[in-house]
Design an enzyme around this catalytic site. Structure first.
Site, PDB file in Angstrom:
ATOM      1  N   HIS A 178       0.834  -1.205   0.000  1.00  0.00           N
ATOM      2  CA  HIS A 178       0.000   0.000   0.000  1.00  0.00           C
ATOM      3  C   HIS A 178       0.873   1.260   0.000  1.00  0.00           C
ATOM      4  O   HIS A 178       0.441   2.318   0.475  1.00  0.00           O
ATOM      5  CB  HIS A 178      -0.952   0.021   1.209  1.00  0.00           C
ATOM      6  CG  HIS A 178      -1.736  -1.231   1.379  1.00  0.00           C
ATOM      7  ND1 HIS A 178      -2.849  -1.526   0.624  1.00  0.00           N
ATOM      8  CD2 HIS A 178      -1.546  -2.300   2.195  1.00  0.00           C
ATOM      9  CE1 HIS A 178      -3.322  -2.706   0.972  1.00  0.00           C
ATOM     10  NE2 HIS A 178      -2.550  -3.201   1.917  1.00  0.00           N
ATOM     11  N   SER A 307      16.568  14.959 -20.916  1.00  0.00           N
ATOM     12  CA  SER A 307      15.589  16.041 -20.968  1.00  0.00           C
ATOM     13  C   SER A 307      16.175  17.186 -21.773  1.00  0.00           C
ATOM     14  O   SER A 307      17.369  17.477 -21.676  1.00  0.00           O
ATOM     15  CB  SER A 307      15.239  16.520 -19.551  1.00  0.00           C
ATOM     16  OG  SER A 307      14.512  17.731 -19.610  1.00  0.00           O
TER      17      SER A 307
END
Length: 467
Positions: A178, A307
């Protein structure tokens, strides 16, 4: 002003409509000869030749057995089938407007100057409906693509993942259930999980029986029996389909069909490939996450840019590309598996155009397998990041402490640890203080005091080494 399209412009990878034949063309060289239209034509020629040769051996008075030279020549048409041959068939199709008939006419055209074959020319495509040729050709395409491309690509991934599972079997790693800190594992064990799942999925793909039928227009051998009513056409058809290549097709005989083979095996095969792809999507996302939190670094490649504005970035592009292409593959594979087994009455043509996209579906899958292989080759384990995460997560030892407390009958063990750890920053000193206060044997206290998040991995290493 928008440019005017020129239909006469030469095709190239830069103007391809599909990225599989454009940007990624160089990565699909193994699949293209098998699943392209040329590959489809090649298999049609193979089926027609196998049927023709088998008819010559059926002991019909009207069709004597072919000479060894004629057989060699016919098998050579299959073995040496070229792009020029495919183009020649396409030229014939411009007149016939029927692709299977164009193949038949092309084969007959190759009988010129060979009286033995010319005299038997009407036995090319004898008693066959187009689907007798098409379904067997598709089966041959899928069999070769599965055995020569898809399974070897998966085997390569499995082998690499198995190596990593073994190499990192003892490398402790914090689990997250979780998204929260959880009982530690090892890097190798998490990769071993994927290996086991992928091996089972691979077995499902390999185990699918590739089916084929050659039984006429509606599956009843109507035309066959009109010519030779006393001949066992069903046994003959089975023989052609099941006899190994090159004299037969090496497929599995489908005894019941309408005009088309039911395509249930295709649905089974495509579902099996999609299942393996889903496992790999799960894995690609997990690795992406591990790269994000620093568990893995990526080897730099000279000249590569992550990038256009952020020079520091080394993006996990191979895993992102894999995830995207696996999703595309599964979208197509699931449509194929849902649509192909459905046909109105004895035949409609909705399957025909869909079947032409089998290579596209498999192409995206194979492209993704390649991306995953490249991505895995760039990964480097960042042990420092793994250790830092473990050292900051002493709360995970609440589990073993309360489990030992319960073993010795300490009341409210779970609740006591919950009170001490839940939602709090837990230090080793706090846990050690709690351990020393417990009413449990001294030997057990010492064992718990010696435990660290990095050592609390259960059987993870053993399980990782076992795959």
């Amino acid at each position: 002003m928008s440019p005017t399209p020129h239909s006469s412009a030469a095709f190239s990878t830069i103007n391809a409509l599909s990225p599989l034949d454009g940007r990624y063309a160089g990565k699909l060289g193994q699949l293209r000869p098998l699943m392209s239209e040329q590959g489809y034509m090649h298999r049609r020629v193979q089926v027609e030749v196998a049927w023709f040769i088998a008819l010559s051996d059926a002991k019909f008075a009207e069709f004597k057995p072919l000479s060894p030279g004629a057989r060699t020549y016919l098998l050579g048409l299959v073995k040496n089938f070229s792009e020029a041959d495919a183009v020649a068939i396409k030229e014939i199709e411009k007149t016939t407007n029927h692709d299977v008939k164009a193949v038949e006419y092309w084969i007959k055209s190759r009988f010129e100057a060979r009286p033995e074959l010319q005299s038997a020319g009407e036995f090319v495509h004898f008693a066959c409906t187009s689907e007798d040729i098409n379904n067997t050709s598709h089966a041959l395409q899928l069999k070769s693509s599965r055995d020569q491309v898809v399974l070897p690509a998966l085997d390569k991934l499995i082998a690499r993942l198995r190596e990593m599972a073994h190499a990192f079997a003892d490398e402790p790693m914090l689990s997250r259930t979780h998204g929260q800190t959880a009982s530690p594992t090892t890097v190798g064990k998490e990769i071993a999980n994927v290996v086991v799942r992928l091996v089972l999925a691979r077995e499902k793909i390999a185990g699918v029986k590739i089916m084929a039928k050659m039984n006429g227009a509606v599956g009843n051998y109507n035309a066959h029996l009109s010519a030779w009513p006393d001949f066992d056409w069903e046994a003959f058809s089975r023989q052609v389909i099941e006899t190994p290549e090159p004299l037969g097709l090496g497929l599995n005989f489908q005894p019941y069909s309408i005009q088309i083979e039911p395509h249930d095996y295709m649905a089974e095969l495509f579902d099996a490939v999609a299942r393996s792809n889903t496992i790999l999507i799960d894995f690609a996302r997990d690795v992406w996450g591990y790269v994000s939190v620093g568990y893995f670094k990526q080897r730099l490649k000279d000249g590569e840019i992550g990038s256009s504005t952020m020079p520091h970035k080394v993006n996990p592009i191979d895993f992102e590309n894999a995830e995207g292409n696996l999703g595309l593959a599964n979208a197509l594979l699931r449509h194929l598996s849902e649509k192909l087994p459905i046909s109105r009455w004895q035949r409609d043509l909705t399957d025909s155009t869909v079947l032409r996209n089998m290579g596209v579906a498999l192409g995206y899958a194979v492209l993704a397998y390649n991306s995953l292989g490249v991505g895995l080759g760039k990964l480097e384990l960042n042990r420092e990041a793994l250790q830092d995460d473990l050292n900051a997560s002493w709360e995970v030892l609440a589990e073993p402490i309360q489990t030992v407390m319960r073993r010795y009958g300490v009341q409210g063990a779970y609740e006591q640890l919950k009170e001490v750890t839940r939602g709090k920053t837990v230090t080793p000193e706090a846990l050690h203080g709690l351990i020393r206060s417990l009413q449990i044997p001294e030997a057990e206290k010492e064992r718990l005091l010696a435990m660290t998040p990095a050592s609390y991995v259960g059987l993870a290493a053993t399980l990782a080494k076992r795959v």
